[in-house]
Design a protein around this motif. Structure first.
Motif, mmCIF file in Angstrom:
data_model
loop_
_atom_site.group_PDB
_atom_site.id
_atom_site.type_symbol
_atom_site.label_atom_id
_atom_site.label_comp_id
_atom_site.label_asym_id
_atom_site.label_seq_id
_atom_site.Cartn_x
_atom_site.Cartn_y
_atom_site.Cartn_z
ATOM 1 N N VAL A 161 9.646 49.030 32.009
ATOM 2 C CA VAL A 161 8.758 48.524 30.953
ATOM 3 C C VAL A 161 9.576 47.866 29.844
ATOM 4 O O VAL A 161 9.236 46.774 29.365
ATOM 5 C CB VAL A 161 7.871 49.655 30.394
ATOM 6 N N ALA A 162 10.654 48.504 29.431
ATOM 7 C CA ALA A 162 11.490 47.936 28.367
ATOM 8 C C ALA A 162 12.042 46.579 28.782
ATOM 9 O O ALA A 162 12.009 45.619 28.009
ATOM 10 C CB ALA A 162 12.621 48.894 28.015
ATOM 11 N N LYS A 163 12.536 46.489 30.004
ATOM 12 C CA LYS A 163 13.084 45.207 30.476
ATOM 13 C C LYS A 163 12.010 44.134 30.537
ATOM 14 O O LYS A 163 12.249 42.984 30.162
ATOM 15 C CB LYS A 163 13.742 45.391 31.840
ATOM 16 N N ALA A 164 10.832 44.494 31.003
ATOM 17 C CA ALA A 164 9.743 43.518 31.096
ATOM 18 C C ALA A 164 9.334 43.020 29.713
ATOM 19 O O ALA A 164 9.059 41.829 29.524
ATOM 20 C CB ALA A 164 8.542 44.139 31.803
ATOM 21 N N GLU A 165 9.305 43.901 28.722
ATOM 22 C CA GLU A 165 8.883 43.517 27.379
ATOM 23 C C GLU A 165 9.962 42.753 26.613
ATOM 24 O O GLU A 165 9.655 41.998 25.700
ATOM 25 C CB GLU A 165 8.454 44.752 26.579
ATOM 26 N N LEU A 166 11.212 42.958 26.982
ATOM 27 C CA LEU A 166 12.316 42.333 26.236
ATOM 28 C C LEU A 166 12.827 41.039 26.852
ATOM 29 O O LEU A 166 13.716 40.412 26.291
ATOM 30 C CB LEU A 166 13.474 43.332 26.106
ATOM 31 N N THR A 167 12.267 40.629 27.978
ATOM 32 C CA THR A 167 12.798 39.449 28.669
ATOM 33 C C THR A 167 12.672 38.166 27.854
ATOM 34 O O THR A 167 13.483 37.255 28.005
ATOM 35 C CB THR A 167 12.104 39.238 30.033
ATOM 36 N N THR A 168 11.678 38.074 26.987
ATOM 37 C CA THR A 168 11.474 36.837 26.233
ATOM 38 C C THR A 168 12.356 36.731 24.999
ATOM 39 O O THR A 168 12.417 35.670 24.378
ATOM 40 C CB THR A 168 10.000 36.703 25.805
ATOM 41 N N LEU A 169 13.021 37.814 24.643
ATOM 42 C CA LEU A 169 13.878 37.790 23.456
ATOM 43 C C LEU A 169 15.247 37.219 23.807
ATOM 44 O O LEU A 169 15.785 37.484 24.880
ATOM 45 C CB LEU A 169 14.044 39.198 22.883
ATOM 46 N N HIS A 170 15.781 36.437 22.911
ATOM 47 C CA HIS A 170 17.094 35.826 23.127
ATOM 48 C C HIS A 170 18.166 36.720 22.510
ATOM 49 O O HIS A 170 18.257 36.841 21.288
ATOM 50 C CB HIS A 170 17.137 34.424 22.513
ATOM 51 N N MET A 171 18.953 37.358 23.380
ATOM 52 C CA MET A 171 20.040 38.216 22.913
ATOM 53 C C MET A 171 21.106 38.270 23.991
ATOM 54 O O MET A 171 20.860 37.926 25.144
ATOM 55 C CB MET A 171 19.530 39.618 22.559
ATOM 56 N N SER A 172 22.271 38.695 23.589
ATOM 57 C CA SER A 172 23.379 38.797 24.546
ATOM 58 C C SER A 172 23.058 39.883 25.575
ATOM 59 O O SER A 172 22.279 40.803 25.304
ATOM 60 C CB SER A 172 24.677 39.142 23.812
ATOM 61 N N PRO A 173 23.676 39.798 26.759
ATOM 62 C CA PRO A 173 23.433 40.830 27.775
ATOM 63 C C PRO A 173 23.765 42.244 27.280
ATOM 64 O O PRO A 173 23.035 43.195 27.590
ATOM 65 C CB PRO A 173 24.354 40.414 28.927
ATOM 66 N N ALA A 174 24.830 42.380 26.497
ATOM 67 C CA ALA A 174 25.190 43.700 25.975
ATOM 68 C C ALA A 174 24.117 44.210 25.016
ATOM 69 O O ALA A 174 23.730 45.391 25.066
ATOM 70 C CB ALA A 174 26.548 43.638 25.281
ATOM 71 N N MET A 175 23.625 43.327 24.152
ATOM 72 C CA MET A 175 22.571 43.714 23.204
ATOM 73 C C MET A 175 21.284 44.047 23.965
ATOM 74 O O MET A 175 20.586 45.008 23.615
ATOM 75 C CB MET A 175 22.317 42.585 22.205
ATOM 76 N N TYR A 176 20.993 43.276 25.005
ATOM 77 C CA TYR A 176 19.810 43.503 25.830
ATOM 78 C C TYR A 176 19.849 44.900 26.451
ATOM 79 O O TYR A 176 18.890 45.669 26.347
ATOM 80 C CB TYR A 176 19.732 42.418 26.906
ATOM 81 N N GLU A 177 20.951 45.253 27.076
ATOM 82 C CA GLU A 177 21.078 46.574 27.708
ATOM 83 C C GLU A 177 21.027 47.691 26.671
ATOM 84 O O GLU A 177 20.415 48.737 26.900
ATOM 85 C CB GLU A 177 22.369 46.661 28.531
ATOM 86 N N ALA A 178 21.658 47.467 25.524
ATOM 87 C CA ALA A 178 21.626 48.480 24.462
ATOM 88 C C ALA A 178 20.196 48.672 23.936
ATOM 89 O O ALA A 178 19.782 49.797 23.651
ATOM 90 C CB ALA A 178 22.566 48.080 23.330
ATOM 91 N N THR A 179 19.444 47.587 23.834
ATOM 92 C CA THR A 179 18.069 47.663 23.354
ATOM 93 C C THR A 179 17.176 48.382 24.367
ATOM 94 O O THR A 179 16.324 49.183 23.993
ATOM 95 C CB THR A 179 17.525 46.258 23.032
ATOM 96 N N VAL A 180 17.383 48.107 25.654
ATOM 97 C CA VAL A 180 16.634 48.807 26.704
ATOM 98 C C VAL A 180 16.915 50.306 26.619
ATOM 99 O O VAL A 180 15.998 51.139 26.656
ATOM 100 C CB VAL A 180 16.989 48.246 28.102
ATOM 101 N N THR A 181 18.174 50.664 26.471
ATOM 102 C CA THR A 181 18.554 52.076 26.349
ATOM 103 C C THR A 181 17.921 52.697 25.109
ATOM 104 O O THR A 181 17.408 53.825 25.156
ATOM 105 C CB THR A 181 20.090 52.214 26.300
#
Length: 120
Positions: free
Chosen positions: A79-99
């Motif tokens: 769910v987190a990945k699906a909701e965050l896909t439209t946000l522009h962020m670095s891969p590291a920030m993306y994974e940290a945000t999902v966590t």
């Protein structure tokens, strides 16, 4: 119906309410509103819940939703990945945000469970 009317009349009298027909009807409706509880069980799997929420928004706005089972970590991640896909962020920030989303969800679930047990 007369049995219901007599029970309402007795309860209204005990509550020191007037005994007119309109007052008894109002008292009955007030009691129904205060004491009526509806349990509606809908599986979150598939589109059924989403469809019901679109058709009847008050299911989400005016109701208490209880998840009786904890979500598995894989579902939270999905769910987190699906909701965050439209946000522009670095891969590291993306994974940290999902966590972080997962951790927040688990924390709130645990804290609300503990609070509920303290208040009961």
């Amino acid at each position: 119906q007369s049995n219901i009317r007599e029970n309402v009349r007795a309860a209204a009298k005990a509550a020191r309410r007037q005994q007119s027909e309109q007052e008894l009807d109002d008292f009955f409706v007030e009691r129904c509103k205060a004491n009526l509880h509806v349990v509606l069980c809908i599986s979150p799997v598939g589109d059924a819940l989403r469809t019901y929420l679109r058709m009847f928004p008050s299911l989400a706005n005016c109701c208490t939703i209880d998840w009786f089972q904890a979500w598995p970590p894989e579902a939270l991640t999905s769910v987190a990945k699906a909701e965050l896909t439209t946000l522009h962020m670095s891969p590291a920030m993306y994974e940290a945000t999902v966590t972080l989303c997962n951790e927040i969800h688990v924390y709130v679930r645990e804290e609300s469970s503990q609070r509920f047990l303290r208040e009961v």
